[in-house]
Scaffold this active site. Structure first.
Site, PDB file in Angstrom:
ATOM      1  CE  LYS A 154     -22.893   9.133  18.699  1.00  0.00           C
ATOM      2  NZ  LYS A 154     -22.989  10.461  18.098  1.00  0.00           N
TER       3      LYS A 154
ATOM      4  CE  LYS B 108     -11.440   9.418  20.326  1.00  0.00           C
ATOM      5  NZ  LYS B 108     -12.129   9.471  19.050  1.00  0.00           N
TER       6      LYS B 108
ATOM      7  CE  LYS C 278     -16.703  15.796  22.078  1.00  0.00           C
ATOM      8  NZ  LYS C 278     -16.772  16.919  21.175  1.00  0.00           N
TER       9      LYS C 278
END
Ligand code: TRP
Length: 334
Positions: free
Chosen positions: A115, A197, A200
């Site tokens: 992140k 994967k 969203k």
């Protein structure tokens, strides 16, 4: 234990729109787990602000996620569905646990590294201590089990370490949580890049089926799903796109890959993709119907939010007071 049942905690962020992957991989299992465990399912909005958010969006999505929990079939009379930010004990325990967590431990967290690479302009302290807040979430409810995806298992290990460290100093204060390894949900990959994967936060909207996608959109996305040029319907690693479609089909129809391969033997990809789209729409249709009913019933959702925040605060408060006493905070005179 609460009323003779083991306690289960899990949380989801309301950032981004939930995908079919979130549903088949997590939410669907949450419904089943709520029958067996005393469940706390939180909308972890405090975690969300570690990345900059548009306030009105965050608020809207948090409510929509909570509504979706119910639409998916979780009974809010049984499981506790609440906003993390409504229970101040999360922040209070997180502060205390910060003082029992080492910088070195947090530095090793792979999600923090990922992140901070992704949000290089905003590497804030909250992003760094994110796993401590997560530990507080879990430990506040004395959770026995925590179902999470593989990407969160390092955070869960840390929560266990913190709990054991604290217990070693102060006696048995926290239940040391186990990672839930029961029936794992289906692992759903991106429709555009089957090595990734389904997420969203994917920039390509065709890569993910969002739970709120309408029927035409679902059909169109499956039509465009990446496959291969083999032209035969087989379930194998050499055809990852097709394998993912078969997994989706199986998760939606409760069939096995073998049955599916037999069912579509000799069919073209076009026919199979259409069948997958229909199977997904069959799953989403009742969810949409229930969601739009619930959404209209503002008073009901408000009541769920209020009652469950009270319930969560009750259990969280018990643990927090115990911890405050252990670390030496003065008792509040009555
Ligand atoms: N970090 C988790 C995620 O992004 C969400 C989360 C927050 C969570 N607190 C939790 C999951 C506690 C399980 C238990 O998926």
């Amino acid at each position: 234990m609460i009323d003779g049942k083991k306690v289960l905690f899990s949380g989801m962020q309301s950032t981004g729109n939930l995908t079919l992957g979130n549903y088949l991989g997590a939410l669907k299992n949450w419904v089943a787990l709520a029958e067996e465990y005393e469940c706390f399912y939180s909308v972890v909005d405090m975690h969300s602000i570690t990345v900059r958010q548009v306030p009105a969006e965050l608020r809207k999505r948090a409510r929509s996620l909570l509504t979706l929990y119910i639409a998916a079939g979780i009974d809010p009379e049984k499981a506790c569905l609440y906003y993390q930010s409504h229970v101040s004990a999360h922040a209070e325990l997180a502060w205390i646990l910060n003082c029992y967590t080492y910088m070195g431990e947090l530095n090793r967290m792979t999600q923090f590294k990922d992140k901070s690479a992704k949000h290089a302009d905003n590497i804030n302290a909250g992003l760094f201590t994110y796993p401590v807040l997560m530990a507080a979430d879990i430990l506040l409810y004395q959770a026995d089990v925590v179902p999470v995806g593989a990407d969160q298992s390092q955070h869960l290990e840390l929560a266990r370490d913190i709990a054991m460290r604290f217990n070693n100093i102060y006696g048995d204060v926290f239940t040391v949580p186990e990672i839930y390894l029961g029936k794992v949900g289906a692992k759903i990959q991106s429709l555009q890049d089957p090595e990734k994967k389904m997420s969203k936060s994917d920039e390509n909207p065709n890569a993910s089926i969002y739970l709120m996608d309408d029927e035409d959109t679902v059909m169109r996305k499956f039509k465009r799903a990446v496959t291969d040029s083999e032209g035969v319907i087989l379930y194998r690693d050499e055809q990852p796109g097709l394998k993912n479609l078969i997994n989706i089909y199986c998760a939606c129809t409760n069939r096995t890959p073998d049955e599916t391969v037999k069912e579509f033997e000799g069919s073209g990809y076009g026919v199979f993709k259409e069948a997958v789209g229909c199977a997904v729409n069959d799953v989403l249709r009742p969810l949409h119907e229930r969601y739009s009913e619930l959404e209209k019933d503002k008073a009901y959702i408000d009541k769920v939010i209020r009652d469950n925040a009270d319930k969560a605060a009750y259990f969280a408060g018990k643990t927090l007071r115990k911890v405050q006493k252990k670390v030496g905070f003065p008792e509040r005179p009555r």
